[in-house]
Design an enzyme around this catalytic site. Structure first.
Site: not given
Length: 510
Positions: A324, A373
């Protein structure tokens, strides 16, 4: 022979893998009523009436129609050429012709001081989610429907950023907004923004973003067929949004410069009307009154300009072999900090694309990243991430707060025997603001909005993320063997370090 399937245009922009699925010959969506100039980083120019823009000089003694020359600067006068930003405007009346500044009352919740000694803001160490932010029941425009969620730094120090949500139900009429603190990046989620700026008109829909530089005046109105609007605003202080470097990717990819669109000159038909211009200055609202429209610029040239970008045009890059990739590969725009190795923030696209990594656990691995985030779903079903992560809401994960997905897809992914290429996040669009700063959150975000939910206390998480290792009988046997081997190795090492024991051992081998 393999049959050839006919390629049919996709009509719904929220169901495309990429803008090219529309098979459109226009750089804008079909319902966008305005014309634009393409090209990131240019010094653009535009004139409503040909011959209005002065030739070969900026400030002639007499302009055509006796317009007033007005300049707006974004940088220091002596900044290097690549960092020098300014625009010359040629307008019916200068902005200086007004009746003075006054304080105003507003239902907005604005907080811009994100320093540790400000008791009004606090950290959110937990993972936090917000259900869709409520649309106001009373008529509310953008100025009054803007609410600060969190941030870091202070605009007066020219360092930091802030994250907002907006919800409004009426257009700004004879009212304009000017942010004297920093740049605004608008990201609509519900409803279309019909934006009038001093440099021209921009039409911004869910799936598009708009950047308004510090000091530029705008009126935010509801687009055609929109009765309400909701979305997100990211503000930066002391720096500005830039395209990230591409490095080994080469000359093209991610957000391509040609896809950024800038307005063309436009003025109000009736300039002689009363106007209120609301300023955000050091995190506080104030306003000036004047008897004429601020949108009276017949010609301009420069590079302090609002612009927009369609996120469905993002040219995503990905792993074509294993593993990923980090979210940095999906950076649309970045903002530099004083640390050359660490940006202040990255604005990241998380949209539909192909996933082809082989022999790999493809969803994001569990992580404790240094960055904070903030995620928001613009449209689509994101229940795989969380039952509460819905369009119109948001989530946050502070730096080094452990997080990851708890959906069934994580369990399913670990059981796959063969992983075929597949399209992921179809009919969805999520954005992420990733900042190197520790964000502090306002009272509105923590309580006042009424839609926050702190994560980490749900017992179902433990059921999803079971400890498979401890339940494995083979693992227990191997641990016992390892323990015995380490014990014997320790005894042997101690013997080798003891000269008398070592001599006895060597004598025994004679």
């Amino acid at each position: 022979m393999v049959s050839i399937r006919e390629r049919k245009p996709v009509e719904d922009i929220q169901k495309v893998l990429h803008y090219t699925d529309l098979q459109s010959k226009s750089p804008t969506r079909a319902n966008d009523p305005y014309d634009y100039q393409p090209g990131w980083g240019n010094r653009h120019q535009s004139e409503l009436i040909p011959g209005t823009l002065p030739v070969a000089q900026n400030n002639p003694q007499e302009t055509r129609f006796k317009l007033y020359t007005e300049g707006i600067t974004y940088s220091a006068f002596a900044a290097p050429r690549n960092a020098n930003f300014s625009t010359y405007m040629y307008r019916a009346r200068p902005a200086a012709a007004h009746m003075g500044f006054n304080s105003i009352q507003s239902t907005a919740n604005i907080e811009n001081c994100f320093l540790s000694n400000n008791a009004a803001v606090e950290t959110l160490p937990e993972q936090a989610e917000w259900a869709p932010f409520p649309i106001p029941s009373m008529p509310t425009d953008f100025v009054d429907g803007l609410h600060t969620l969190g941030g870091s730094g202070d605009p007066n120090l020219r360092q930091g950023m802030a994250q907002y949500v907006y919800m409004f139900t009426k257009s700004m009429e004879r009212r304009a907004f000017c942010n004297a603190d920093g740049d605004f990046l608008f990201c609509p989620q519900l409803g279309t923004l019909d934006v009038q700026s001093e440099m021209g008109m921009l039409y911004v829909q869910p799936g598009e973003i708009l950047i308004v530089p510090r000091g530029v005046r705008v009126s935010i109105r509801l687009g055609e067929d929109s009765t309400a609007a909701r979305g997100y605003v990211t503000e930066v202080w002391g720096s500005h949004f830039e395209l990230p470097d591409l490095g080994p990717i080469g000359g093209h990819g991610l957000a391509n410069p040609r896809d950024f669109l800038y307005p063309i000159a436009h003025i109000d038909e009736d300039l002689h009307v009363p106007f209120e211009i609301v300023y955000k200055m050091n995190g506080k609202y104030c306003a000036i009154e004047q008897d004429h429209s601020p949108f009276d610029v017949l010609a301009w040239h420069g590079n302090v300009l609002p612009y927009k970008y369609d996120l469905t045009k993002f040219s995503s890059q990905n792993s074509t072999s294993i593993d990923h990739t980090d979210p940095s590969i999906n950076t649309v725009l970045t903002v530099k900090s004083h640390d050359p190795n660490t940006p202040l923030l990255d604005f990241v696209w998380l949209g539909p694309r192909w996933d082809v990594a082989t022999n790999s656990f493809r969803p994001p691995y569990f992580h404790r990243n240094a960055a904070s985030e903030f995620l928001a779903c613009l449209y689509g079903d994101m229940s795989a991430r969380s039952d509460n992560f819905q369009p119109g809401g948001a989530s946050s994960d502070s730096g080094h707060t452990p997080h990851g997905g708890f959906g069934d897809e994580y369990v399913y992914e670990m059981q796959l025997q063969e992983n075929q290429p597949r399209r992921i996040l179809e009919n969805q669009m999520t954005i992420m603001v990733e900042s190197s700063r520790t964000l502090l959150w306002t009272e509105y975000a923590r309580k006042g909005c009424g839609c926050i939910r702190l994560k980490g206390t749900n017992p179902k998480v433990w059921e999803k993320l079971r400890d498979n290792f401890s339940a494995d009988p083979l693992a227990k046997k191997l641990l016992a063997i390892v323990k015995e081997d380490r014990k014997n190795a320790k005894l042997k090492r101690e013997m080798l370090l003891d000269d008398s024991k070592l001599q006895a051992l060597l004598n025994g081998h004679d």
